[in-house]
Scaffold this active site. Structure first.
Site, PDB file in Angstrom:
ATOM      1  CG  HIS A  26      -5.884   1.959   4.932  1.00 47.02           C
ATOM      2  ND1 HIS A  26      -5.499   2.919   5.843  1.00 47.02           N
ATOM      3  CD2 HIS A  26      -4.828   1.110   4.817  1.00 47.02           C
ATOM      4  CE1 HIS A  26      -4.261   2.664   6.245  1.00 47.02           C
ATOM      5  NE2 HIS A  26      -3.835   1.572   5.639  1.00 47.02           N
ATOM      6  CB  SER A  37       4.960  -1.517  11.978  1.00 49.78           C
ATOM      7  OG  SER A  37       4.494  -0.191  12.138  1.00 49.78           O
ATOM      8  CD  GLU A  83      -3.712  -2.527   7.190  1.00 51.87           C
ATOM      9  OE1 GLU A  83      -2.600  -2.799   6.727  1.00 51.87           O
ATOM     10  OE2 GLU A  83      -4.301  -1.470   6.944  1.00 51.87           O
ATOM     11  CD  GLU A  88      -3.066   5.678   6.507  1.00 50.13           C
ATOM     12  OE1 GLU A  88      -3.023   5.707   5.262  1.00 50.13           O
ATOM     13  OE2 GLU A  88      -2.120   5.253   7.213  1.00 50.13           O
ATOM     14  CG  ASN A 122      -1.692   1.261   1.404  1.00 50.07           C
ATOM     15  OD1 ASN A 122      -1.795   2.048   0.454  1.00 50.07           O
ATOM     16  ND2 ASN A 122      -2.270   1.469   2.578  1.00 50.07           N
ATOM     17  CD1 TRP A 123       3.528   1.023  -3.058  1.00 53.90           C
ATOM     18  CD2 TRP A 123       3.644   2.415  -4.810  1.00 53.90           C
ATOM     19  NE1 TRP A 123       4.297   0.418  -4.014  1.00 53.90           N
ATOM     20  CE2 TRP A 123       4.385   1.249  -5.101  1.00 53.90           C
ATOM     21  CE3 TRP A 123       3.576   3.412  -5.772  1.00 53.90           C
ATOM     22  CZ2 TRP A 123       5.051   1.073  -6.319  1.00 53.90           C
ATOM     23  CZ3 TRP A 123       4.228   3.235  -6.989  1.00 53.90           C
ATOM     24  CH2 TRP A 123       4.964   2.077  -7.242  1.00 53.90           C
ATOM     25  CE  LYS A 124       0.191   3.581   4.761  1.00 50.20           C
ATOM     26  NZ  LYS A 124      -0.061   3.772   6.165  1.00 50.20           N
ATOM     27  N   GLY A 156       2.076   2.437  10.610  1.00 49.25           N
ATOM     28  CA  GLY A 156       2.989   3.566  10.444  1.00 49.25           C
ATOM     29  C   GLY A 156       3.671   3.999  11.732  1.00 49.25           C
ATOM     30  N   GLY A 178       2.648  -1.107   4.326  1.00 50.84           N
ATOM     31  CA  GLY A 178       2.645   0.318   3.996  1.00 50.84           C
ATOM     32  C   GLY A 178       4.058   0.820   3.754  1.00 50.84           C
ATOM     33  N   GLY A 179       4.650   1.416   4.783  1.00 47.54           N
ATOM     34  CA  GLY A 179       5.962   2.059   4.646  1.00 47.54           C
ATOM     35  C   GLY A 179       7.005   1.180   3.966  1.00 47.54           C
TER      36      GLY A 179
HETATM   37  C1  PEP Z   1      -0.957   0.193   5.954  1.00 50.02           C
HETATM   38  O1  PEP Z   1      -1.100   1.410   5.854  1.00 50.02           O
HETATM   39  O2  PEP Z   1      -1.754  -0.566   5.419  1.00 50.02           O
HETATM   40  C2  PEP Z   1       0.183  -0.295   6.729  1.00 50.02           C
HETATM   41  C3  PEP Z   1       0.178  -1.540   7.117  1.00 50.02           C
HETATM   42  O3  PEP Z   1       1.177   0.619   6.980  1.00 50.02           O
HETATM   43  P1  PEP Z   1       2.604   0.329   7.680  1.00 50.02           P
HETATM   44  O4  PEP Z   1       3.118  -0.963   7.124  1.00 50.02           O
HETATM   45  O5  PEP Z   1       3.427   1.507   7.316  1.00 50.02           O
HETATM   46  O6  PEP Z   1       2.336   0.225   9.150  1.00 50.02           O
END
Ligand code: PEP
Length: 254
Positions: free
Chosen positions: A95, A212, A167, A97, A9-11, A173, A233-234
């Site tokens: 998601h 994470s 999640e 967010e 997930n590049w956001k 994040g 994500g990140g």
């Molecule tokens: C996400 O936003 O779906 C996610 C899992 O982010 P991160 O891996 O950065 O915690």
């Protein structure tokens, strides 16, 4: 046996220039990993570039949201059919967010899920509790409420054709990952909830962990029996890191 999946997930990150190197890195990392499914979910403007660079590869691609409506006066929205036009096979739905910052409700998420499925996309439905909800002992109630909204709308058979991502919001994040045991407990709860409606659907439903996940903790999480992969994500913004997570998933699939 459920196949392991790794979805990025590049956001709201990327540029035409930086995406090129990242997509090429993901494409070559995934090439030898026949045992897993690999997906990247990119910002809408980069779908054409992603389609061009990943076509014919082992990596699928998708979007990070979709409109619940099919077409018409919905300024700024993007339909599931439009995503299909750009070769998308997946769409992240609900998601945290989007729920927290853009007003996505449980019922709105269910409508988006239905629209994505109807257009032939595989939805990646995100569920998960905030830190306050976990500390108050409400994790299961929150996850059940979020899942129930979708189950009520589309039924268990359709849910099982998609993907669920657990999640925990407090892990997204933040660098703070759920322990494999914490994650496994919620994944098993999700599967049991689905099994109350249909045991076969529960057995086949992929449940990914997100929060994470990175190369250094992926193997332990992916070793748990109900963790069928990761939503990243990140760490999906770094080709080497994302590739290493994909290799962990392939190792766990052996
Ligand atoms: C996400 O936003 O779906 C996610 C899992 O982010 P991160 O891996 O950065 O915690």
């Amino acid at each position: 046996m459920r196949v392991k999946r790794v979805a990025g997930n590049w956001k709201m990150n990327g540029s035409l220039v930086s995406n090129q190197a990242l997509l090429e890195a993901v494409r070559s990392a995934a090439e030898p990993l026949a045992a897993i499914e690999c997906v990247v979910c990119v910002p809408y403007p980069y779908l054409a570039q992603t389609q061009q660079l990943l076509r014919g590869s082992r990596v699928a691609w998708g979007a990070q949201d979709v409109c619940q409506f099919a077409a018409g006066p919905y300024t700024g929205a993007v339909s599931a059919a439009m995503l299909r036009d750009f070769g998308c096979s997946h769409a992240i739905i609900g998601h945290s967010e989007r729920r927290a910052l853009f007003g996505d409700t449980d019922d709105g998420v269910a409508a988006k899920y239905e629209a994505a499925h109807a257009a032939g996309l595989q939805p990646i439905l995100c569920v998960g509790e905030t830190l306050d909800e976990r500390q108050a002992g409400h994790t299961e109630a929150v996850v059940a409420r979020q899942l129930d909204a979708v189950l009520r709308r589309v039924g268990v058979g359709v849910l099982a054709q998609g993907i669920v991502a657990y999640e925990p919001v407090w892990a997204i994040g933040t660098g703070r990952t759920a322990t494999p045991q914490q994650a496994q407990a919620v994944h098993a709860f999700i599967r049991a909830l689905v099994a109350e409606r249909d045991v076969e659907s529960a057995a086949k439903l992929p449940v990914l962990y997100g929060g994470s996940m990175k190369a250094s903790n992926a193997a332990q999480l992916l070793a748990m029996p109900d963790i069928d992969g990761g939503l990243i994500g990140g760490a999906s913004l770094d080709g080497a890191e994302f590739g290493a997570i994909c290799r962990s998933a392939a190792d766990a699939a052996r």
